[in-house]
Every structure is written in structure tokens, then in C-alpha cells.
Design a protein around this motif. Structure first.
Motif, PDB file in Angstrom:
ATOM      1  N   LEU A  14      61.126  29.914  13.090  1.00 46.42           N
ATOM      2  CA  LEU A  14      60.293  30.788  13.913  1.00 46.42           C
ATOM      3  C   LEU A  14      58.918  31.009  13.284  1.00 46.42           C
ATOM      4  N   ILE A  15      58.878  31.124  11.976  1.00 52.48           N
ATOM      5  CA  ILE A  15      57.598  31.243  11.280  1.00 52.48           C
ATOM      6  C   ILE A  15      56.775  29.968  11.487  1.00 52.48           C
ATOM      7  N   GLY A  16      57.431  28.819  11.411  1.00 53.42           N
ATOM      8  CA  GLY A  16      56.742  27.542  11.638  1.00 53.42           C
ATOM      9  C   GLY A  16      56.170  27.446  13.038  1.00 53.42           C
ATOM     10  N   ILE A  17      56.917  27.904  14.022  1.00 47.44           N
ATOM     11  CA  ILE A  17      56.416  27.903  15.407  1.00 47.44           C
ATOM     12  C   ILE A  17      55.212  28.829  15.526  1.00 47.44           C
ATOM     13  N   GLY A  18      55.286  29.983  14.865  1.00 46.64           N
ATOM     14  CA  GLY A  18      54.150  30.900  14.872  1.00 46.64           C
ATOM     15  C   GLY A  18      52.909  30.279  14.261  1.00 46.64           C
ATOM     16  N   ILE A  21      51.333  27.888  16.739  1.00 44.40           N
ATOM     17  CA  ILE A  21      50.621  28.612  17.791  1.00 44.40           C
ATOM     18  C   ILE A  21      49.279  29.127  17.274  1.00 44.40           C
ATOM     19  N   ILE A  22      49.256  29.646  16.051  1.00 44.22           N
ATOM     20  CA  ILE A  22      47.997  30.103  15.455  1.00 44.22           C
ATOM     21  C   ILE A  22      47.025  28.937  15.304  1.00 44.22           C
ATOM     22  N   ASN A  23      47.518  27.793  14.815  1.00 50.57           N
ATOM     23  CA  ASN A  23      46.672  26.615  14.646  1.00 50.57           C
ATOM     24  C   ASN A  23      46.077  26.170  15.979  1.00 50.57           C
ATOM     25  N   PHE A  24      46.905  26.115  17.016  1.00 42.75           N
ATOM     26  CA  PHE A  24      46.417  25.687  18.323  1.00 42.75           C
ATOM     27  C   PHE A  24      45.394  26.676  18.871  1.00 42.75           C
ATOM     28  N   ALA A  25      45.640  27.971  18.716  1.00 39.86           N
ATOM     29  CA  ALA A  25      44.720  28.986  19.225  1.00 39.86           C
ATOM     30  C   ALA A  25      43.355  28.880  18.540  1.00 39.86           C
ATOM     31  N   ILE A  26      43.353  28.667  17.235  1.00 40.73           N
ATOM     32  CA  ILE A  26      42.089  28.513  16.505  1.00 40.73           C
ATOM     33  C   ILE A  26      41.359  27.263  16.987  1.00 40.73           C
ATOM     34  N   TRP A  27      42.078  26.154  17.052  1.00 37.46           N
ATOM     35  CA  TRP A  27      41.455  24.902  17.472  1.00 37.46           C
ATOM     36  C   TRP A  27      40.911  25.013  18.901  1.00 37.46           C
TER      37      TRP A  27
END
Length: 87
Positions: A14-18, A21-27
Motif C-alpha cells: 500500500l505504501i508502494g502504491i501511494g 500515485i505521488i510520483n504520477f501527480a508530481i509528473w
């Protein structure tokens, strides 16, 4: 009693999925936020368009540091040896 390794693996997944999601949002935020305008009006950082510099270069460095911090703080070293589960 259920094997604790599965609980740890579930939490870490779950931490990895989070993190993804953070990486995609920043990009996405920088790439389409700064890069959606007219290319003749782009601002440049070190010769790169600002949208590319912040989304791909700075974002990657930020995510490497974030993953390292998360690994040190939240991930647990787990043995893969078969252990008898206490009942």
C-alpha cells in the motif's frame, strides 16, 4: 495466528502504491500544468523547458529521496525462511 509477514507485505504494498500515485501527480502536475501553453512562451531551466525540468528531472530526484526515506522509516526487513507460526 496469521503469519505476520503477510501483514507487513500488505502494508508495504500500500505504501508502494501511494508512492506511485505521488510520483504520477508530481509528473502530471508539472508536465501538463507548465507545458500546456504555447511552446514559444516556455520558460527554460538549464536549457530544458521548465515543465520537463520540474516533472522529469526534479521530480525524479525528489522521488528517489522520498523512496529512500520511506524505506528507512516504514519498511521492515523480513526473513523468507519458513518459520513455524505460533498458534
Amino acid at each position: 495466528m496469521k503469519d505476520q509477514r503477510f501483514k507487513i507485505a500488505h502494508k508495504e504494498a500500500l505504501i508502494g502504491i501511494g508512492l506511485v500515485i505521488i510520483n504520477f501527480a508530481i509528473w502530471y502536475g508539472f508536465a501538463y500544468g507548465l507545458g500546456s501553453g504555447d511552446p514559444t512562451e516556455y520558460k527554460y531551466v538549464f536549457g530544458f523547458p521548465a515543465w520537463f525540468f520540474y516533472s522529469c528531472i526534479v521530480g525524479t530526484v525528489f522521488m528517489i529521496v522520498l523512496v529512500w526515506v520511506v524505506m528507512k522509516l516504514f519498511f521492515t526487513d523480513v526473513s523468507f525462511d519458513d518459520e513455524e507460526v505460533d498458534k
